[in-house]
Design a protein around this motif. Structure first.
Motif, PDB file in Angstrom:
ATOM      1  N   MET A   1       0.801  -1.236  -0.109  1.00  0.00           N
ATOM      2  CA  MET A   1      -0.020   0.118   0.072  1.00  0.00           C
ATOM      3  C   MET A   1       0.882   1.318   0.011  1.00  0.00           C
ATOM      4  O   MET A   1       0.400   2.459  -0.363  1.00  0.00           O
ATOM      5  CB  MET A   1      -1.042   0.005   1.166  1.00  0.00           C
ATOM      6  CG  MET A   1      -2.224  -0.940   0.912  1.00  0.00           C
ATOM      7  SD  MET A   1      -3.168  -0.199  -0.280  1.00  0.00           S
ATOM      8  CE  MET A   1      -3.603   1.639  -0.027  1.00  0.00           C
ATOM      9  N   ALA A   2       2.078   1.185   0.594  1.00  0.00           N
ATOM     10  CA  ALA A   2       2.828   2.373   0.495  1.00  0.00           C
ATOM     11  C   ALA A   2       3.093   3.028  -1.072  1.00  0.00           C
ATOM     12  O   ALA A   2       3.229   4.064  -1.028  1.00  0.00           O
ATOM     13  CB  ALA A   2       4.402   1.959   1.013  1.00  0.00           C
ATOM     14  N   HIS A   3       3.196   2.044  -2.102  1.00  0.00           N
ATOM     15  CA  HIS A   3       3.209   2.545  -3.301  1.00  0.00           C
ATOM     16  C   HIS A   3       2.007   3.445  -3.662  1.00  0.00           C
ATOM     17  O   HIS A   3       2.252   4.503  -4.415  1.00  0.00           O
ATOM     18  CB  HIS A   3       3.611   1.135  -4.211  1.00  0.00           C
ATOM     19  CG  HIS A   3       4.535   0.268  -4.143  1.00  0.00           C
ATOM     20  ND1 HIS A   3       4.459  -0.494  -3.018  1.00  0.00           N
ATOM     21  CD2 HIS A   3       5.805   0.183  -4.425  1.00  0.00           C
ATOM     22  CE1 HIS A   3       5.512  -1.111  -3.138  1.00  0.00           C
ATOM     23  NE2 HIS A   3       6.587  -0.681  -3.964  1.00  0.00           N
ATOM     24  N   ILE A   4       0.904   2.859  -3.568  1.00  0.00           N
ATOM     25  CA  ILE A   4      -0.101   3.567  -3.655  1.00  0.00           C
ATOM     26  C   ILE A   4      -0.284   4.989  -3.023  1.00  0.00           C
ATOM     27  O   ILE A   4      -0.546   6.074  -3.637  1.00  0.00           O
ATOM     28  CB  ILE A   4      -1.689   2.705  -3.484  1.00  0.00           C
ATOM     29  CG1 ILE A   4      -1.374   1.567  -4.333  1.00  0.00           C
ATOM     30  CG2 ILE A   4      -2.918   3.421  -3.776  1.00  0.00           C
ATOM     31  CD1 ILE A   4      -1.442   1.474  -5.872  1.00  0.00           C
ATOM     32  N   THR A   5      -0.122   4.831  -1.660  1.00  0.00           N
ATOM     33  CA  THR A   5      -0.193   6.034  -0.865  1.00  0.00           C
ATOM     34  C   THR A   5       0.548   6.892  -1.398  1.00  0.00           C
ATOM     35  O   THR A   5       0.063   8.410  -1.344  1.00  0.00           O
ATOM     36  CB  THR A   5      -0.113   5.620   0.396  1.00  0.00           C
ATOM     37  OG1 THR A   5      -1.071   4.666   0.902  1.00  0.00           O
ATOM     38  CG2 THR A   5      -0.347   6.931   1.560  1.00  0.00           C
ATOM     39  N   VAL A   6       1.851   6.868  -1.667  1.00  0.00           N
ATOM     40  CA  VAL A   6       2.845   7.776  -1.742  1.00  0.00           C
ATOM     41  C   VAL A   6       2.658   8.382  -3.398  1.00  0.00           C
ATOM     42  O   VAL A   6       2.649   9.507  -3.284  1.00  0.00           O
ATOM     43  CB  VAL A   6       4.200   7.202  -1.957  1.00  0.00           C
ATOM     44  CG1 VAL A   6       5.284   8.318  -2.705  1.00  0.00           C
ATOM     45  CG2 VAL A   6       4.740   6.748  -0.708  1.00  0.00           C
ATOM     46  N   ALA A   7       2.131   7.592  -4.171  1.00  0.00           N
ATOM     47  CA  ALA A   7       1.581   8.098  -5.488  1.00  0.00           C
ATOM     48  C   ALA A   7       0.256   9.004  -5.606  1.00  0.00           C
ATOM     49  O   ALA A   7       0.491  10.008  -5.986  1.00  0.00           O
ATOM     50  CB  ALA A   7       1.342   6.821  -6.330  1.00  0.00           C
ATOM     51  N   ALA A   8      -0.436   8.522  -4.509  1.00  0.00           N
ATOM     52  CA  ALA A   8      -1.757   9.562  -4.436  1.00  0.00           C
ATOM     53  C   ALA A   8      -1.415  10.904  -3.715  1.00  0.00           C
ATOM     54  O   ALA A   8      -1.983  11.957  -4.244  1.00  0.00           O
ATOM     55  CB  ALA A   8      -2.775   8.988  -3.608  1.00  0.00           C
ATOM     56  N   GLY A  44      -6.424  -0.720  -1.835  1.00  0.00           N
ATOM     57  CA  GLY A  44      -6.096  -1.636  -0.688  1.00  0.00           C
ATOM     58  C   GLY A  44      -5.556  -2.753  -1.004  1.00  0.00           C
ATOM     59  O   GLY A  44      -5.286  -3.021  -2.178  1.00  0.00           O
ATOM     60  N   SER A  45      -5.121  -3.498  -0.121  1.00  0.00           N
ATOM     61  CA  SER A  45      -4.765  -4.778  -0.239  1.00  0.00           C
ATOM     62  C   SER A  45      -5.109  -6.106   0.212  1.00  0.00           C
ATOM     63  O   SER A  45      -6.089  -5.926   1.118  1.00  0.00           O
ATOM     64  CB  SER A  45      -3.033  -4.717   0.144  1.00  0.00           C
ATOM     65  OG  SER A  45      -2.852  -4.903   1.626  1.00  0.00           O
ATOM     66  N   MET A  46      -4.640  -7.180  -0.176  1.00  0.00           N
ATOM     67  CA  MET A  46      -5.100  -8.421   0.358  1.00  0.00           C
ATOM     68  C   MET A  46      -4.762  -8.667   1.662  1.00  0.00           C
ATOM     69  O   MET A  46      -5.441  -9.107   2.522  1.00  0.00           O
ATOM     70  CB  MET A  46      -4.401  -9.648  -0.383  1.00  0.00           C
ATOM     71  CG  MET A  46      -5.406  -9.863  -1.767  1.00  0.00           C
ATOM     72  SD  MET A  46      -7.121 -10.520  -1.679  1.00  0.00           S
ATOM     73  CE  MET A  46      -6.862 -11.922  -0.850  1.00  0.00           C
ATOM     74  N   GLU A  47      -3.874  -7.833   2.207  1.00  0.00           N
ATOM     75  CA  GLU A  47      -3.585  -7.926   3.481  1.00  0.00           C
ATOM     76  C   GLU A  47      -4.707  -7.324   4.509  1.00  0.00           C
ATOM     77  O   GLU A  47      -4.688  -7.761   5.666  1.00  0.00           O
ATOM     78  CB  GLU A  47      -2.200  -7.253   3.746  1.00  0.00           C
ATOM     79  CG  GLU A  47      -1.054  -7.777   3.334  1.00  0.00           C
ATOM     80  CD  GLU A  47       0.185  -6.779   3.393  1.00  0.00           C
ATOM     81  OE1 GLU A  47       0.045  -5.763   4.026  1.00  0.00           O
ATOM     82  OE2 GLU A  47       1.188  -7.265   2.810  1.00  0.00           O
ATOM     83  N   HIS A  48      -5.495  -6.708   4.104  1.00  0.00           N
ATOM     84  CA  HIS A  48      -6.704  -6.145   4.878  1.00  0.00           C
ATOM     85  C   HIS A  48      -8.086  -6.667   4.303  1.00  0.00           C
ATOM     86  O   HIS A  48      -8.469  -6.221   3.249  1.00  0.00           O
ATOM     87  CB  HIS A  48      -6.761  -4.424   4.789  1.00  0.00           C
ATOM     88  CG  HIS A  48      -5.403  -3.794   5.125  1.00  0.00           C
ATOM     89  ND1 HIS A  48      -4.471  -3.462   4.189  1.00  0.00           N
ATOM     90  CD2 HIS A  48      -4.736  -3.712   6.366  1.00  0.00           C
ATOM     91  CE1 HIS A  48      -3.154  -2.975   5.060  1.00  0.00           C
ATOM     92  NE2 HIS A  48      -3.526  -3.116   6.209  1.00  0.00           N
TER      93      HIS A  48
END
Length: 514
Positions: A1-8, A44-48
């Motif tokens: 999720m860090a990749h998505i959050t940083v991009a956003a 989101g990710s499968m981890e959640h």
């Protein structure tokens, strides 16, 4: 999720709502898309596991949502495959990016489908794919990407002619308007005027056809108005407009059933039909009305609409400020709410009857999990709707299933600077769910002797996040012998005996509204 959050956070042109609770993401995106009419994106990710639960709840909301799902490494692929298949079986369009198709193309396809079908699409991305050089930087997304508006569809003229002949032969015609009648208000009224036909609506069709409608006979279905049920029972022909109608038992066996829908997959899905027209409701009705002659016999329509007005008058005469049942609370709230208010509704037993009393006017919105029947996502949908316009009045209507974590969720709204107003209906006298000391949140508790109209007016006038908890059936301490009022005669004790929390299987209307 860090990749998505940083991009956003680096995509300045796009508004973002960064949520810590994974289960909020998809319902919040659905709430935003429902109000704006534009594409909303969640990730989101499968981890959640809560993220996918939220995606499942948002599938059938007629809102354009793109959900980006990060997949685990190969050890978790089997579980991921099963969950993605379950989403596809539920109606979501899903695509897994496997390297053969560029991510940008997959995103563009998914966005186009979401906007075209007003649905949720899922793009699943294996974590290993994020290491590819072409995905370096801000995730390859651009707000400048445009998608053509959906093309209008009109059925073949011969099919329209056959339906026109069938309706001309029917003496009593009833129209049932669903969610597919958005942007077709005038066309539906023109058909009703031509056929002198009363118009019933589903919950999802309420905001489209209830207002400015002299042919309205109210909500159809088990929890609907008696005027609509009686009109349908007397009908020789029933025309389903943008709905597959989940109450076929209400339609007389001898009646001719016509269904008009843009999506061919919905034709005959829950109600058997004699004639089907696949096309946009507005354009199809324009073609149909042009082939019909204006009727002069208004008796059936006049009787049906008069019965609806009598029903409304009876409710208003019985409603007193201190009468805390769901229907009277909803009627009071509708009276004091703004002309463009957004009502985000938990479709649990506390609100599913009360929701019919929110008066619409073409500007108000009523959003929620009408088809899927999620019981505890009103706060998330309200957050998404409020994030699109912080000045607009957004009201979350919460029942017992959403009460356990309500304090935490209200605090989250306050931290995000979202001035959502929340009304909690609590049918259990023994428990108070909202604490008076929630930081930064104005909390009010009401009982039978409280001035509900004044309290609800103050709630909506509050500048920040605020909430009212209404204890249904709780007597005031001044009179311990005051008889308890019940929310309904059946389910109050049952609700209070169960642990609070979202349980879709308890919902009496799951899969019933369209």
């Amino acid at each position: 999720m860090a990749h998505i959050t940083v991009a956003a956070t680096h995509t300045k042109e796009l508004p973002q709502l960064l949520l810590s609770h994974a289960g909020w993401a998809a319902p919040a995106a659905a709430g935003e898309a429902a109000v704006t009419g534009q594409l909303a994106v969640c990730a989101g990710s499968m981890e959640h596991a809560g993220f996918l639960d939220g995606v499942e709840n948002a599938i059938s909301t007629d809102a354009a949502v793109l959900a980006i799902l990060l997949l685990p490494d190969e050890n978790g692929n089997e579980v991921a495959t099963d969950r993605i298949q379950a989403l596809a079986d539920g109606g979501a369009r899903c695509e897994v990016v496997d390297g053969r198709s560029p991510l940008r193309d997959a995103i563009a396809r998914a966005a186009g489908i979401a906007l075209e079908e007003r649905s949720i699409t899922v793009v699943a991305i294996p974590i290993s794919q994020l290491a590819l050089p072409e995905l370096a930087g801000p995730f390859g997304l651009t707000p400048r990407t445009t998608v053509s508006p959906p093309a209008r569809r009109v059925p073949h003229a011969d099919d329209v002619s056959r339906v026109a002949l069938a309706l001309s032969a029917a003496r009593n015609v009833v129209l049932v308007a669903g969610g597919g009648t958005a942007d077709a208000h005038d066309e539906v009224l023109a058909l009703a005027c031509t056929l002198q036909a009363p118009i019933a609506h589903t919950l999802r069709g309420k905001e489209n056809l209830e207002w400015g409608n002299p042919y309205d006979v109210g909500l159809a279905g088990d929890s609907g108005h008696s005027a609509s049920r009686e009109a349908i029972a007397r009908a020789d022909a029933v025309v389903l407009l943008g709905t597959d109608f989940a109450y076929p038992q209400l339609i007389p066996p001898s009646a001719t059933v016509v269904q008009i829908d843009r999506d061919a997959r919905r034709i005959g899905r829950r109600t058997a039909v004699h004639f089907a027209l696949v096309g946009d409701v507005g354009g199809t009705l324009t073609a149909l009305t042009s082939q019909l002659s204006l009727r002069t016999d208004k008796a059936f329509m006049v009787e049906s609409t008069a019965r609806r007005r009598m029903e409304d008058d009876r409710l208003r005469s019985e409603a007193v400020t201190a009468a805390f049942d769901a229907e009277n609370v909803a009627a009071l709230l509708s009276d004091v709410a703004g002309s463009d208010a957004v009502f985000a509704v938990d479709m649990g037993p506390e609100w599913h009857r009360g929701a019919r009393h929110f008066r619409t006017n073409g500007s108000r919105r009523v959003i929620g999990s009408m088809r899927h029947g999620a019981l505890a996502d009103a706060i998330a949908r309200a957050a998404g709707a409020q994030s699109s316009d912080v000045e607009r009045q957004v009201i979350a209507l919460v029942g017992l299933r959403g009460a356990a974590q309500l304090g935490e969720r209200l605090s989250a709204l306050a931290r995000l600077g979202l001035p959502v107003k929340t009304v909690l209906l609590n049918p259990c006298p023994a428990t108070t769910w909202l604490s008076d000391d929630l930081s930064g949140i104005d909390v009010t508790h009401l009982n039978l002797f409280s001035d509900a109209r004044s309290a609800l007016t103050r709630l909506l006038a509050s500048r920040g996040t605020a909430a009212v908890e209404i204890a249904l059936g709780v007597p005031d301490q001044r009179d311990r012998n005051f008889p308890l009022r019940k929310l309904t005669t059946d389910f109050t004790n049952d609700l209070c005996s169960r642990p609070a929390g979202p349980r879709r299987s308890d919902h009496p209307m799951k899969g019933r509204t369209s």
